[in-house]
Write an enzyme that holds these catalytic residues in place. Structure first.
Site, mmCIF file in Angstrom:
data_model
loop_
_atom_site.group_PDB
_atom_site.id
_atom_site.type_symbol
_atom_site.label_atom_id
_atom_site.label_comp_id
_atom_site.label_asym_id
_atom_site.label_seq_id
_atom_site.Cartn_x
_atom_site.Cartn_y
_atom_site.Cartn_z
ATOM 1 N N GLU A 155 49.702 45.197 69.023
ATOM 2 C CA GLU A 155 48.471 44.735 69.666
ATOM 3 C C GLU A 155 48.735 43.676 70.725
ATOM 4 O O GLU A 155 49.521 42.752 70.509
ATOM 5 C CB GLU A 155 47.527 44.159 68.600
ATOM 6 C CG GLU A 155 46.191 43.695 69.135
ATOM 7 C CD GLU A 155 45.234 43.248 68.046
ATOM 8 O OE1 GLU A 155 44.059 43.003 68.354
ATOM 9 O OE2 GLU A 155 45.660 43.143 66.873
ATOM 10 N N GLU A 256 35.259 44.661 65.693
ATOM 11 C CA GLU A 256 35.944 43.417 65.367
ATOM 12 C C GLU A 256 35.269 42.275 66.140
ATOM 13 O O GLU A 256 35.894 41.552 66.911
ATOM 14 C CB GLU A 256 37.442 43.514 65.707
ATOM 15 C CG GLU A 256 38.277 42.482 64.962
ATOM 16 C CD GLU A 256 39.745 42.512 65.364
ATOM 17 O OE1 GLU A 256 40.590 42.538 64.459
ATOM 18 O OE2 GLU A 256 40.043 42.500 66.566
#
Length: 273
Positions: A155, A256
């Site tokens: 990520e 998220e």
């Protein structure tokens, strides 16, 4: 297309956190979700007691939701840390101790995506030394993920909020994906495309999608600025997700985002079901 055509799952480490961990899967199911994802829930322990693992597994199964994303141990998250795998010494050792524990837990629930946060730069440590350690640990994580039929996610975060994290662009994260795949020959390392982080970095999101959709293993969203629900900022998230779908991405989209001052269950009014 639009939001109604997407498969959304909810991240239980940032939403429903007003509830105890074991109550969150059922809360997500009650809100209409069939899948969830998690950061590593035990921030102080890469190797929690079996009873803790079993209790969370039971809560997920009894809620009738699927776990389709799990982070490896990443230090204090939320908190000052951004991963452990490139941090020499105790933190790297804790990451290694967690690899098989996390993979076994994920595999027991049919979870097919494991996210490995890279970790912050450490003052006084040569970045090249950290990168070499990171590659060693990512190779181990990739092999563990492969054993359960999962992908390993890498990520990119954002520089304003994570100034010591080295992967603060899509190309930087994809570069690590390529290095891991070259080292293992497994091809199961993939890019985690978090549109909020990339937007905070000022990246051209349509171009990122065009360039990297093929190597993307998971997508996460929050609006920007503010990291709130879609519609609270200025990102054209519906259009971006449509572009991803047209580029061939057919996986889950993780929610998220921060619920703000509302209960998490009240933050899904943007989503038509």
């Amino acid at each position: 297309m639009g939001f109604a055509e997407q498969r959304f799952n909810v991240n239980l480490s940032i939403l429903f956190t007003e509830l105890p961990l074991l109550q969150r899967p059922a809360a997500a199911a009650a809100a209409g979700f069939t899948a969830v994802e998690l950061w590593w829930p035990w921030v102080d322990s890469p190797t929690p007691e079996r009873s803790a693992l079993d209790a969370l597994k039971r809560a997920i199964e009894e809620a009738g939701v699927r776990l389709n994303g799990l982070n490896f141990y990443a230090g204090q998250l939320p908190g000052p840390d951004r991963g452990a795998l490139s941090v020499p010494g105790e933190e790297s050792e804790r990451f290694r101790a967690n690899i098989d524990v996390a993979a076994e837990f994920a595999g027991s629930l049919g979870c097919t995506a494991l996210n490995a946060l890279y970790g912050n730069r450490v003052e006084g440590v040569d970045p090249a030394e950290q990168d070499a350690l990171a590659l060693e640990n990512l190779v181990l994580a990739s092999r563990a993920a492969d054993r359960i039929g999962a992908v390993l996610l890498i990520e990119a975060l954002n520089a304003p909020e994570s100034p010591r994290y080295p992967l603060v662009s899509a190309p930087a994260a994809v570069g690590i994906v390529d290095k891991v795949n070259e080292a293992t020959g497994l091809g199961n390392a993939r890019f985690l495309m978090d549109l909020y982080h990339l937007a905070m970095n000022g990246e051209d999101l349509p171009q990122v999608i065009a360039d990297h959709a093929e190597k993307t293993g998971h997508v996460q969203i929050a609006d920007s600025p503010g990291r709130g629900a879609p519609g609270t900022g200025s990102l054209p998230l519906e259009e971006l997700l449509d572009q991803l779908a047209k580029a061939g991405y057919d996986g889950w989209v993780g929610l998220e985002y921060k619920p703000g001052d509302r209960p998490s269950a009240e933050t899904f009014d943007w989503l038509s079901r």
